[in-house]
Design a protein around this motif. Structure first.
Motif, PDB file in Angstrom:
ATOM      1  N   GLN A 144       2.984   5.954  -3.466  1.00 42.23           N
ATOM      2  CA  GLN A 144       4.077   6.793  -3.937  1.00 42.23           C
ATOM      3  C   GLN A 144       4.416   6.612  -5.415  1.00 42.23           C
ATOM      4  O   GLN A 144       4.915   7.532  -6.049  1.00 42.23           O
ATOM      5  N   VAL A 145       4.159   5.427  -5.958  1.00 43.46           N
ATOM      6  CA  VAL A 145       4.579   5.106  -7.321  1.00 43.46           C
ATOM      7  C   VAL A 145       3.364   4.998  -8.228  1.00 43.46           C
ATOM      8  O   VAL A 145       2.436   4.235  -7.948  1.00 43.46           O
ATOM      9  N   ALA A 153       3.080   9.016  -7.767  1.00 43.63           N
ATOM     10  CA  ALA A 153       1.634   8.798  -7.787  1.00 43.63           C
ATOM     11  C   ALA A 153       0.869  10.094  -7.581  1.00 43.63           C
ATOM     12  O   ALA A 153      -0.247  10.238  -8.072  1.00 43.63           O
ATOM     13  N   ASP A 154       1.470  11.062  -6.899  1.00 35.94           N
ATOM     14  CA  ASP A 154       0.746  12.282  -6.558  1.00 35.94           C
ATOM     15  C   ASP A 154       1.074  13.479  -7.441  1.00 35.94           C
ATOM     16  O   ASP A 154       0.566  14.568  -7.215  1.00 35.94           O
ATOM     17  N   GLY A 155       1.887  13.307  -8.465  1.00 34.59           N
ATOM     18  CA  GLY A 155       2.242  14.437  -9.315  1.00 34.59           C
ATOM     19  C   GLY A 155       2.043  14.110 -10.778  1.00 34.59           C
ATOM     20  O   GLY A 155       2.247  12.982 -11.207  1.00 34.59           O
ATOM     21  N   GLU A 156       1.633  15.102 -11.544  1.00 33.46           N
ATOM     22  CA  GLU A 156       1.380  14.873 -12.955  1.00 33.46           C
ATOM     23  C   GLU A 156       2.650  14.519 -13.723  1.00 33.46           C
ATOM     24  O   GLU A 156       2.676  13.596 -14.503  1.00 33.46           O
ATOM     25  N   GLU A 157       3.692  15.295 -13.533  1.00 31.85           N
ATOM     26  CA  GLU A 157       4.928  15.079 -14.278  1.00 31.85           C
ATOM     27  C   GLU A 157       6.129  14.800 -13.391  1.00 31.85           C
ATOM     28  O   GLU A 157       7.232  14.642 -13.885  1.00 31.85           O
ATOM     29  N   SER A 158       5.937  14.772 -12.088  1.00 33.35           N
ATOM     30  CA  SER A 158       7.081  14.587 -11.194  1.00 33.35           C
ATOM     31  C   SER A 158       7.423  13.111 -11.065  1.00 33.35           C
ATOM     32  O   SER A 158       6.614  12.232 -11.310  1.00 33.35           O
ATOM     33  N   GLY A 159       8.651  12.889 -10.670  1.00 35.94           N
ATOM     34  CA  GLY A 159       9.112  11.527 -10.469  1.00 35.94           C
ATOM     35  C   GLY A 159       9.813  11.398  -9.142  1.00 35.94           C
ATOM     36  O   GLY A 159       9.952  12.367  -8.392  1.00 35.94           O
ATOM     37  N   GLY A 160      10.262  10.205  -8.862  1.00 35.86           N
ATOM     38  CA  GLY A 160      10.989   9.943  -7.637  1.00 35.86           C
ATOM     39  C   GLY A 160      12.065   8.914  -7.886  1.00 35.86           C
ATOM     40  O   GLY A 160      12.057   8.210  -8.900  1.00 35.86           O
ATOM     41  N   ASP A 214       0.831  -1.212   0.000  1.00 31.65           N
ATOM     42  CA  ASP A 214       0.000   0.000   0.000  1.00 31.65           C
ATOM     43  C   ASP A 214       0.864   1.260   0.000  1.00 31.65           C
ATOM     44  O   ASP A 214       0.543   2.238  -0.682  1.00 31.65           O
ATOM     45  N   ALA A 215       1.967   1.245   0.757  1.00 26.51           N
ATOM     46  CA  ALA A 215       2.870   2.395   0.779  1.00 26.51           C
ATOM     47  C   ALA A 215       3.494   2.608  -0.596  1.00 26.51           C
ATOM     48  O   ALA A 215       3.593   3.753  -1.071  1.00 26.51           O
TER      49      ALA A 215
END
Length: 129
Positions: A46-47, A78-85, A41-42
């Motif tokens: 995030q992804v 998961a929470d940004g349109e174009e952002s990554g991690g 779930d975590a």
């Protein structure tokens, strides 16, 4: 853990799908591997579902045998349109060996190594002067 260099035989860059990342997470939980998300779930929080790129970073050896590979994971947030991690996750040797490589060409390998180095160091959109 020993650092994996781009010239090492177990260096690789691979693209996987979201379902494979979930399977890696479950395997890491089942085998009590150290570096992983706290839960599926975590990870999902995030992804974003879609392609993910992995780069081998370190190998954990015990008694001369590789126990796990620690990989960098480059993903869309998961929470940004174009952002990554970028994060790290441990893979079993069996899973690691099963992944298809993107870095078979040495020029491609060098470019991907540079891309991951920049991502780990932090990338920001800038305005040109």
């Amino acid at each position: 853990m020993a650092l994996i260099h781009s010239t090492d035989s177990d260096f690789r860059v691979c693209q996987i799908d979201f379902e494979t990342l979930l399977a890696i997470q479950v395997e890491a939980e089942e085998r009590s591997l150290t570096t992983r998300w706290s839960s599926v779930d975590a990870l999902r929080s995030q992804v974003r579902e879609g392609a993910v790129v992995l780069q081998s970073l370190m190998r954990e050896e015990r008694g001369g045998t590789v126990r796990a590979y620690r990989c960098l994971v480059l993903f869309s947030s998961a929470d940004g349109e174009e952002s990554g991690g970028i994060a790290t996750v441990d893979l079993t040797p069996e899973r690691f060996e099963s992944l298809e490589r993107l870095d078979r060409d040495s020029d491609v390998r060098k470019a991907l190594v540079r891309m991951f180095s920049l991502a780990v160091g932090g990338i920001s959109m800038i305005s040109k002067k």
